[in-house]
Scaffold this active site. Structure first.
Site, short mmCIF file in Angstrom:
data_model
loop_
_atom_site.label_atom_id
_atom_site.label_comp_id
_atom_site.label_asym_id
_atom_site.label_seq_id
_atom_site.Cartn_x
_atom_site.Cartn_y
_atom_site.Cartn_z
N GLY A 18 9.43 8.36 -18.09
CA GLY A 18 10.10 7.32 -17.32
C GLY A 18 10.61 6.17 -18.16
O GLY A 18 11.00 5.13 -17.62
N HIS A 55 -1.17 15.24 -14.33
CA HIS A 55 -0.02 14.41 -14.73
C HIS A 55 -0.54 13.05 -15.19
O HIS A 55 -1.51 12.53 -14.64
CB HIS A 55 0.95 14.26 -13.54
CG HIS A 55 2.23 13.62 -13.94
ND1 HIS A 55 2.36 12.26 -14.11
CD2 HIS A 55 3.44 14.15 -14.24
CE1 HIS A 55 3.60 11.99 -14.48
NE2 HIS A 55 4.28 13.12 -14.57
N LYS A 98 7.83 13.27 -7.77
CA LYS A 98 6.89 12.13 -7.66
C LYS A 98 6.91 11.58 -6.22
O LYS A 98 7.13 12.33 -5.28
CB LYS A 98 7.23 11.05 -8.68
CG LYS A 98 7.39 11.59 -10.10
CD LYS A 98 7.38 10.51 -11.12
CE LYS A 98 7.68 11.12 -12.48
NZ LYS A 98 7.42 10.21 -13.57
N GLU A 107 3.42 16.08 -22.31
CA GLU A 107 4.13 14.90 -21.82
C GLU A 107 3.56 13.65 -22.48
O GLU A 107 2.59 13.07 -21.98
CB GLU A 107 3.98 14.79 -20.31
CG GLU A 107 4.58 15.96 -19.54
CD GLU A 107 5.10 15.50 -18.19
OE1 GLU A 107 6.27 15.74 -17.92
OE2 GLU A 107 4.33 14.89 -17.43
N GLU A 109 0.38 10.13 -14.68
CA GLU A 109 0.26 9.07 -13.65
C GLU A 109 -1.03 9.26 -12.86
O GLU A 109 -1.65 8.28 -12.42
CB GLU A 109 1.51 9.10 -12.75
CG GLU A 109 2.71 8.53 -13.48
CD GLU A 109 4.04 9.14 -13.13
OE1 GLU A 109 4.16 9.80 -12.08
OE2 GLU A 109 4.99 8.98 -13.92
N ASN A 144 9.71 17.33 -10.97
CA ASN A 144 8.62 16.60 -10.33
C ASN A 144 9.22 15.40 -9.60
O ASN A 144 9.64 14.43 -10.24
CB ASN A 144 7.62 16.15 -11.41
CG ASN A 144 6.56 15.20 -10.87
OD1 ASN A 144 6.37 15.09 -9.66
ND2 ASN A 144 5.87 14.52 -11.77
N SER A 170 11.39 11.89 -20.19
CA SER A 170 12.78 11.44 -20.33
C SER A 170 13.75 12.55 -20.75
O SER A 170 14.70 12.31 -21.50
CB SER A 170 12.87 10.24 -21.29
OG SER A 170 12.15 9.15 -20.75
C1 PEP Z 1 7.32 13.30 -15.43
O1 PEP Z 1 7.02 12.51 -14.58
O2 PEP Z 1 6.67 14.34 -15.57
C2 PEP Z 1 8.46 12.99 -16.29
C3 PEP Z 1 8.63 13.70 -17.35
O3 PEP Z 1 9.29 11.94 -15.91
P1 PEP Z 1 10.67 11.51 -16.60
O4 PEP Z 1 11.47 12.76 -16.81
O5 PEP Z 1 11.28 10.57 -15.64
O6 PEP Z 1 10.30 10.88 -17.90
#
Ligand code: PEP
Length: 251
Positions: A173, A95, A11, A167, A97, A9, A212
């Site tokens: 992040g 997601h 973003k 998630e 966000e 992703n 992460s």
């Molecule tokens: C995400 O945005 O779906 C995500 C898992 O980000 P990160 O791997 O940076 O934590």
């Protein structure tokens, strides 16, 4: 066993030309493996040029979100037929966000999943609890509600086309991934809930972990039979780490 699935992703990162550079680097670093499916989700504006570079490869194109109507007066939105025409196979929906910064509700998620399936695209549906919810012992309840309301009214034959991504919001992040035990426990709970509530086949349901994921922790996560792959943010913006995670998923 279902094949592993690795989704990047991007973003709101990368201009169109930066996206082209990253795809070229990924294609150089990446070794296709039959047991791993790969998709990348660049920004809307980069979809067309990324699609051109992915043509003839085994990497699929995904979008980061979608609007729930096929067309109309919805300024600024992008419809499922538009994403299909540009070559997307998958759409990330719900997601965290989008839920927590842009105000998407479970009802929005439900409409977007329906629109995606109606257009023969495949949803990757994100669920996950916030830190305060985990600390209050509400993880299971939050995820049950997200799934129950998100999947309401979807015919059983379509439910099998949905990938779920667990998630935890506190892991996205932050560099602080869930432990294998934490992820395994929630994935098992999701699997049982989907079977109980919707009759979804526990064996074939694909559940990704996101939050992460890195070259360093991917191997341990993939050792859990409950974790069928990863949704990756930061580590997918680097071709070497994305390629390494794909390689680990193939082993
Ligand atoms: C995400 O945005 O779906 C995500 C898992 O980000 P990160 O791997 O940076 O934590």
């Amino acid at each position: 066993m279902t094949s592993r699935f690795i989704v990047g992703n991007w973003k709101m990162h990368k201009t169109v030309s930066e996206s082209e550079t990253l795809v070229r680097e990924i294609l150089t670093a990446y070794c296709a493996h039959p047991s791993v499916e790969v998709a990348i989700a660049p920004s809307f504006v980069a979809l067309q040029s990324v699609a051109a570079l992915l043509r003839g490869t085994s990497i699929h194109l995904a979008a980061q979100t979608v609007y729930q109507e096929d067309e109309g007066a919805f300024t600024g939105e992008i419809s499922p037929p538009m994403l299909k025409a540009v070559g997307c196979r998958y759409i990330i929906i719900g997601h965290s966000e989008r839920r927590h910064i842009l105000g998407e509700t479970n009802q929005d998620v439900n409409l977007k999943i329906k629109a995606t399936l109606r257009n023969q695209l495949q949803p990757i549906v994100c669920v996950g609890e916030r830190l305060e919810e985990r600390e209050a012992g509400l993880t299971t309840q939050v995820i049950h509600t997200q799934l129950q309301e998100g999947l309401t009214g979807i015919p059983i034959q379509d439910l099998g086309k949905i990938t779920v991504a667990y998630e935890p919001v506190w892991a996205i992040g932050t560099g602080k991934a869930a432990t294998v035990e934490q992820a395994t426990e929630v994935h098992g709970e999701i699997r049982r809930f989907l079977h109980r509530q919707f009759g979804i086949d526990s064996q074939t349901q694909r559940i990704l972990y996101g939050g992460s994921v890195s070259m360093e922790n991917a191997n341990a996560l993939f050792e859990s039979p409950e974790i069928n792959g990863a949704l990756i943010g930061k580590a997918c913006l680097n071709a070497e780490s994305f390629g390494k995670i794909i390689l680990l998923a193939s082993q």
